[in-house]
Structures are given as C-alpha cells and as structure tokens.
Design a protein around this motif. Structure first.
Motif, short mmCIF file in Angstrom:
data_model
loop_
_atom_site.label_atom_id
_atom_site.label_comp_id
_atom_site.label_asym_id
_atom_site.label_seq_id
_atom_site.Cartn_x
_atom_site.Cartn_y
_atom_site.Cartn_z
N LEU A 172 4.09 9.80 -7.88
CA LEU A 172 5.05 10.03 -8.97
C LEU A 172 4.35 10.15 -10.32
N PHE A 173 3.40 9.28 -10.57
CA PHE A 173 2.74 9.31 -11.87
C PHE A 173 1.71 10.43 -11.99
N MET A 174 1.21 10.93 -10.86
CA MET A 174 0.37 12.14 -10.94
C MET A 174 1.22 13.29 -11.47
N ARG A 175 2.43 13.41 -10.95
CA ARG A 175 3.33 14.47 -11.41
C ARG A 175 3.67 14.27 -12.88
N MET B 244 3.05 16.85 -16.00
CA MET B 244 4.18 17.50 -16.66
C MET B 244 4.31 17.13 -18.15
N VAL B 245 3.83 15.95 -18.53
CA VAL B 245 3.96 15.52 -19.93
C VAL B 245 3.10 16.43 -20.81
N ARG B 246 3.56 16.67 -22.01
CA ARG B 246 2.82 17.50 -22.96
C ARG B 246 2.37 16.64 -24.13
N PRO B 247 1.13 16.64 -24.50
CA PRO B 247 0.01 17.31 -23.85
C PRO B 247 -0.32 16.64 -22.52
N ARG B 248 -0.87 17.41 -21.60
CA ARG B 248 -1.21 16.87 -20.29
C ARG B 248 -2.20 15.73 -20.44
N ASN B 249 -1.95 14.68 -19.66
CA ASN B 249 -2.81 13.50 -19.72
C ASN B 249 -3.76 13.54 -18.51
N TYR B 250 -4.90 14.19 -18.69
CA TYR B 250 -5.85 14.36 -17.60
C TYR B 250 -6.48 13.04 -17.17
N LEU B 251 -6.65 12.12 -18.10
CA LEU B 251 -7.23 10.82 -17.76
C LEU B 251 -6.28 10.05 -16.84
N LEU B 252 -4.99 10.08 -17.13
CA LEU B 252 -4.00 9.42 -16.27
C LEU B 252 -3.92 10.12 -14.92
N PHE B 253 -3.98 11.44 -14.91
CA PHE B 253 -3.94 12.19 -13.66
C PHE B 253 -5.14 11.81 -12.78
N ALA B 254 -6.32 11.75 -13.36
CA ALA B 254 -7.52 11.39 -12.59
C ALA B 254 -7.41 9.98 -12.03
N CYS B 255 -6.86 9.08 -12.83
CA CYS B 255 -6.69 7.70 -12.38
C CYS B 255 -5.76 7.64 -11.17
N HIS B 256 -4.62 8.31 -11.24
CA HIS B 256 -3.66 8.26 -10.15
C HIS B 256 -4.11 9.07 -8.94
N ALA B 257 -4.86 10.14 -9.14
CA ALA B 257 -5.41 10.88 -8.01
C ALA B 257 -6.42 10.01 -7.26
N THR B 258 -7.25 9.29 -8.00
CA THR B 258 -8.20 8.37 -7.38
C THR B 258 -7.47 7.26 -6.63
N GLU C 124 -4.44 7.42 -5.41
CA GLU C 124 -3.77 8.00 -4.24
C GLU C 124 -4.73 8.06 -3.05
N VAL C 125 -5.92 8.53 -3.28
CA VAL C 125 -6.92 8.62 -2.20
C VAL C 125 -7.28 7.22 -1.70
N ALA C 126 -7.50 6.29 -2.63
CA ALA C 126 -7.87 4.93 -2.24
C ALA C 126 -6.75 4.26 -1.43
N THR D 247 0.83 -1.20 0.00
CA THR D 247 0.00 0.00 0.00
C THR D 247 0.87 1.25 0.00
N THR D 248 1.95 1.23 0.78
CA THR D 248 2.88 2.36 0.79
C THR D 248 3.54 2.54 -0.57
N ALA D 249 3.94 1.42 -1.19
CA ALA D 249 4.56 1.50 -2.52
C ALA D 249 3.58 2.07 -3.54
N LEU D 250 2.33 1.64 -3.50
CA LEU D 250 1.33 2.15 -4.44
C LEU D 250 1.02 3.62 -4.20
N THR D 251 1.13 4.05 -2.95
CA THR D 251 0.92 5.46 -2.64
C THR D 251 1.99 6.31 -3.30
N PHE D 252 3.26 5.91 -3.15
CA PHE D 252 4.35 6.66 -3.78
C PHE D 252 4.29 6.56 -5.31
N TYR D 253 3.92 5.39 -5.83
CA TYR D 253 3.78 5.20 -7.27
C TYR D 253 2.77 6.18 -7.86
N SER D 254 1.62 6.31 -7.19
CA SER D 254 0.59 7.22 -7.70
C SER D 254 1.02 8.67 -7.60
#
Length: 122
Positions: A64-67, A71-85, A87-89, A55-62
C-alpha cells in the motif's frame, strides 16, 4: 572532476536541499528503514520465531505504501525504496514461515482450523 564536486556542493548547500532535509519527505522514510533492516537482520534467526500474521500484515502494508509513495506529488523515491526493500524482506520471511510450518497447504489448513475453533467458542 572539480566542476562535478563544486556542482554537488552547490546542490547540497542550496536552500531547497536544506528544506528537504527538514521535511517529512526525508525523515519519514529514514525512520521507516528500521522495519526492513530488522526483517533482513532476522534472516539468520530461527523461522519458528516468525509470526505469519504479522509478516502478512507487513507485506500488505508495504504494498500500500509503495503505491502511496509513487502517487504522491512530488514522488517520494526514498519512501518507495524503503517499502520495496521491506516488501522483498517480508516475502522472504513469509516463505521461511511457510516452509518451516510444512508448506502452504498445511499452513492454510491450520488457519482454517483456528477459525473453526474460535467460532465454536462463541
């Protein structure tokens, strides 16, 4: 209302949208949604099954990938939403793990004891 529907149909039927649907910017996050969905499904299961390390590893993984998705261009909002979700879970799962195991002080003490035992064996 009809112009809104026809405008949406034009955008969905466009070559750019079809190209997006065939890209990793779309399918990567879609496949990745399995991680937060399974964490959310586990909210109702017993906390004794939660792995604190994973769980700790997945927290840090999310985190990192939220960032990365921001930062990637074009911004990947779908990936950001997935990792934000995710992170909370994962934070909810981590709270459940710590609470079940007697609080943060007890969990950290147990982890320190495991490290001492491992270093004594070698």
């Amino acid at each position: 209302m009809a112009s809104w529907a026809s405008n949406l149909a034009q955008k969905v039927g466009s070559k750019e949208f079809r190209s997006y649907l065939m890209s990793t910017h779309f399918w990567g996050p879609v496949a990745n949604w399995g991680i937060p969905l399974s964490a959310i499904a586990d909210f109702s299961s017993s906390p004794e099954k939660i792995s604190g390390k994973m769980t700790t590893a997945l927290t840090f993984y999310s985190l990192l990938f939220m960032r990365f998705s921001w930062m990637v261009r074009p911004r990947n909002y779908l990936l950001f939403a997935c990792h934000a979700t995710n992170e909370v879970a994962q934070l909810v799962q981590l709270y459940r793990f710590v609470d079940y195991n007697g609080g943060l002080a007890k969990v950290l003490k147990g982890s320190a004891q495991q490290l001492k035992d491992k270093s004594a064996k070698t």
